[in-house]
Design an enzyme around this catalytic site. Sequence first.
Site, PDB file in Angstrom:
ATOM      1  N   GLU A 182       0.788  -1.298   0.034  1.00  0.00           N
ATOM      2  CA  GLU A 182       0.091   0.187   0.133  1.00  0.00           C
ATOM      3  C   GLU A 182       0.811   1.139   0.079  1.00  0.00           C
ATOM      4  O   GLU A 182       0.520   2.369   0.532  1.00  0.00           O
ATOM      5  CB  GLU A 182      -0.886   0.068   1.214  1.00  0.00           C
ATOM      6  CG  GLU A 182      -2.056  -1.026   1.078  1.00  0.00           C
ATOM      7  CD  GLU A 182      -3.072  -0.396   2.273  1.00  0.00           C
ATOM      8  OE1 GLU A 182      -2.862   0.301   3.192  1.00  0.00           O
ATOM      9  OE2 GLU A 182      -4.302  -0.764   1.993  1.00  0.00           O
ATOM     10  N   GLU A 251      -7.157  -7.464  -0.183  1.00  0.00           N
ATOM     11  CA  GLU A 251      -7.527  -7.536   1.150  1.00  0.00           C
ATOM     12  C   GLU A 251      -8.891  -6.904   1.044  1.00  0.00           C
ATOM     13  O   GLU A 251      -9.358  -5.808   0.852  1.00  0.00           O
ATOM     14  CB  GLU A 251      -6.683  -6.261   1.800  1.00  0.00           C
ATOM     15  CG  GLU A 251      -5.206  -6.393   2.080  1.00  0.00           C
ATOM     16  CD  GLU A 251      -4.721  -5.545   2.964  1.00  0.00           C
ATOM     17  OE1 GLU A 251      -5.537  -4.594   3.729  1.00  0.00           O
ATOM     18  OE2 GLU A 251      -3.630  -5.346   2.908  1.00  0.00           O
TER      19      GLU A 251
END
Length: 816
Positions: A182, A251
């Site tokens: 991320e 995710e």
Amino acid sequence: METVNRNFLLLLVLISLSCIVQCTHVSHDGRALIINGERRIIISGSIHYPRSTPEMWPDLIRKGKEGGLDAIETYVFWNGHEPLRREYNFEGNYDLIRFIKEIQNAGLYSILRIGPYACAEWNYGGLPAWLRKYPGMQFRTNNQQFKDEMATFTKLIVDMITKENLLATQGGPIILLQIENEYGNVMGPYGDAGKEYIKWAANFAVSLKAGVPWIMCQQDDAPQPMINTCNGFYCHEFTPNNPNSPKIWTENWTGWFKAWDKADPHRPAEDVAYAVARFFQRNGTTQNYYMYHGGTNFGRTTGGPYITTSYDYDAPLDEYGNLRQPKWGHLKDLHAVLKEMEKALVYGDYSNEDRGNGIEVTKYKLNTTTACFISNKDTAKDATVDLNGSKYFVPAWSVTLLPDCKTEAYNTAKVKAQTNIMAKKVNTVEEPSALRWSWRPEPLKKQVEDKHFSFQSNQLLEQITTTFDESDYLWYMTSFHQPHKKQLKLSVGTTGHVLYVFLNKRLVGKQYAPNGGFEFTFERNVTVRHGKNNLALLSATVGLKNYGSFYEQMPAGIAGKPVKLIDGNNTIDLSNSTWNYKVGLVGEKKKFHLDFRPFKWISFMLPVNRPFIWYKTTFQAPSGTDPVVIDMFGLGKGEAWVNGNSLGRYWPSYNNTAQGPCGNCDYRGKFSEDKTCRTGCGEPAQRWYHIPRSFLKSGEPNTLILFEEEGGSPRRIQFQTVTVGSVCATAEKGQNLTLSCPEGGSISKIDFASYGEVHGKCGAFQKGSCESQDAFNVVSQACVGKESCSISVSKETLGANNCGDIPFKLAIQATC
Ligand code: GAL
């Protein structure tokens, strides 16, 4: 010489032949991952190996497989593996290789997110605090020292898995690897250095020649051949940055993490299923549940200071590894239907029709095979949708799956899986009153008298770069002179997380940063004496921050904030006095938690509500195999160990600040962690702490040691086991209702059974005005004494009722 060459060639041929038989070739196109030449749907779930024990792994992985997973995903936790520079730990719950081999033994694939930055609500996001020892070190940017350390660790991991033949190309289970995590979400402030860093990370990953694709999540500018992937509660609207990259969701947050100051978050099964179905409806082909099993932050591993020791995450497997029903079962049912549709989804032509009012009808067509989805994204209005002349009832915020475009096989809002209501059973042998406690104080004398220190400075030092996280605790000690005894205001500015203030050997106050905040100012009126006064400040961290741009620069401790004495208009600034420092506590250094023989524990006059006390007791392991928890109600804040194994930090005195609302959960509409679905408002954020069975010895006493920092009473401590208390389910006419107790158990009684008009939810069913007279007996006969029973819902099996046109159903609640 020639024979040697020929033998060598033969060996090479044999190796490559064995590879043709055993190796898995992984590639991808814009549609899907391609495994051994076939496009595939991959359903994966995150299980972080250090958050459970090796003894738990096979069962967790098996439950994942039974729940329809193809793969298990995990981060690699750098600071757990390299706690001190070049001193490695791959033992116990850090035995990464054993974990991956367990996945392989179960016949599943594995996705390894090496990072090595993880985030994950993990201490310092997974990066070792010792990195901060090197001047000029900056995390996660184009910084040579950081890149060197990151490269060394990443290469070590790739070498380890290669040596063990764990990559798919070697016949192992690993089909995907991740570099970074991320970074796109935080890279803005790093400017060009951030862009350079991500290019470097991609090149570096490729240079490792692992033979399987690499991913970067939330990284829109991920350079090829990195596949950029999506994280979030929903990812159906995500498009990868390259037409050759498949749509991967790394995710899918199945719930959310608990925080000390917040009520428990829950994400309903209907909404998780809705998000998954929407993703596959819109051309998604690989998705991972974050978390499938959340587990426990043992030791001092929480990213903080707001994360609890429990990392339950409301995941399909609960913290202790039990099935969380109906979530686990509802997703299992969905996976089975998606697998039925697999060929059409990965090879079929795709067409999507927007019917207005939030309705979308999607068709995948492969030769004569078709597969359809009907979705209704309206958050309140149910719909009846026409497809090829048939009508389908699609509730608000739901998706219907029709593997042949005719038969409704699944709707995300119609939960058929049973609900399990978990119960905690008290271990009768170890009533709180039967526990014998002994204790010893944390020796504070030298610190509060400022007689013992390791080094001095005339500055207030930042805590992380002083302790390098070798302990939560740092003492700041100084003295000052006063001409007269008088009252002054003492003011201590700190960047957190918890502060204890001693003046002339007396504890004059304590404070912590509430609501996950970091900075606060402690202010108290104190009486100073004539002459020399000793001031000792004990600063405690509660896990280091794990997220954000430049997060490593977020200070902790009394870092340069003024420490002042205020006397009316007169201020005495002590910030640049001579400060004496000491890292850690005596009990920590002497390892009180390991209970070495020479330690003297006092067995009388048990102190309660006194800070800085070590407590000890022994207990027998509860019998059976159900997970064991300890109810810490009554204690303050500290850390607990069983037979030397840390259960993590405990803090049952921390009541969450009723952040809710609680008890009014509507799954319809976009989920956010602060939506309506919290429970436990105003209660201790975490009262029960997991003791994995492998920490316990049976037939001999087990030792529990607590370090109570804040002050509390151990008298109410209780050992309990967690088990399925009751199970319940509902089904409509024409369906089958199945109920099961966990393996080895059986249904002991039926608490509620009605075929007719039923109101309420599982745990609180109520009969309406009409029902069949026979249902209860039929259900009792079919189920009592059985591990599992299945009843087909019809008037033939359950008897007629007089409900007329009222929609009726069968509802059962039973005790396991
Ligand atoms: C994501 C992150 C995960 C985890 C998650 C929240 O942003 O990649 O590691 O922190 O948020 O649980």
